[in-house]
Design an enzyme around this catalytic site. Structure first.
Site, short mmCIF file in Angstrom:
data_model
loop_
_atom_site.label_atom_id
_atom_site.label_comp_id
_atom_site.label_asym_id
_atom_site.label_seq_id
_atom_site.Cartn_x
_atom_site.Cartn_y
_atom_site.Cartn_z
N TYR A 39 35.94 40.29 49.75
CA TYR A 39 35.66 40.85 48.41
C TYR A 39 36.46 42.12 48.20
CZ TYR A 39 33.00 43.33 44.78
OH TYR A 39 32.63 44.04 43.67
N LYS A 43 39.76 43.16 45.65
CA LYS A 43 39.78 44.33 44.75
C LYS A 43 41.06 45.13 44.95
CE LYS A 43 35.69 44.19 42.63
NZ LYS A 43 35.55 44.13 41.15
N ASN A 68 27.47 51.97 44.20
CA ASN A 68 26.48 50.88 44.18
C ASN A 68 25.58 51.04 42.96
OD1 ASN A 68 26.61 49.39 47.04
ND2 ASN A 68 27.00 51.57 47.35
#
Length: 208
Positions: A39, A43, A68
């Site tokens: 992931y 990015k 987050n």
């Protein structure tokens, strides 16, 4: 985007994963990226494509490395979003599953603050292309569960599990660049944000 004449691409990247395991905290935008999870690698790849297309074709861009985020309407039934997942487990009388020993440090930002920070950047013309957007504070899982105990007024008995192979022990973002550029700082404390999130969940997901 270039063919269609798009003027600017705003890309939501991941401040929680692209840096990998940091050598020091808080992490600045100038610190090296060292992604380990697929992931995070995706990015960073998109960030690099944006830089390339800016150089080759003049495509303007803005990269926002969010920490987050959490808050109302975040569903607790998947594998992402530790705050709603933990809250749901506690509301259902279950034990939250904690990876590691509970010392894992993360930077949590309330969704309303994240939106305000994003809008503040969109209203600025800046030569900087990359911004961390977070709370600028680190919270351990232990501290997170203590807040949830206070908010829900019930004891929390977590179950500890071995961390996954791509475990990052601590992430706290330096947000001085966005603050200097826009004057923005997050306003909602973690305690208040968890209260808002839990009220929404109790009303819309666990009202029966």
């Amino acid at each position: 985007c270039c063919d269609a004449g798009v003027k600017k691409v705003v890309f939501p990247s991941s401040g929680g994963t692209v840096y990998g395991e940091p050598t020091s905290i808080p992490i600045r935008e100038s610190d090296p990226v060292s992604p380990v999870h697929p992931y995070a690698i995706s990015k960073v790849a998109i960030e690099m494509y944006l830089r390339s297309f800016s150089t080759l074709y003049g495509l303007d861009y803005l990269i926002l490395r969010y920490s987050n985020p959490y808050g109302e309407r975040q569903m607790p039934f998947g594998s992402q979003g530790v705050i709603p997942i933990f809250l749901a487990a506690i509301m259902e009388g279950k034990s939250p599953v904690v990876y590691g020993d509970g010392s894992m440090l993360r930077d949590y930002i309330y969704i309303g603050d994240l939106v305000e920070g994003t809008l503040a950047l969109l209203q600025k013309n800046t030569s900087e292309k990359i911004f961390n957007v977070g709370s600028g504070e680190g919270t351990s899982v232990h501290d997170l569960l203590e807040i949830m105990e206070e908010v829900l007024c019930r004891p929390v008995l977590p179950v500890f599990s071995n961390p996954p192979g791509m475990y990052i022990s601590r992430i706290v973002l330096d947000i001085s660049r966005i603050t200097a550029c826009t004057g923005w700082r997050p306003e909602v404390s973690l305690h208040e944000g968890i209260e808002r999130t839990s009220r929404w969940m109790q009303t819309h997901l666990f009202s029966v």
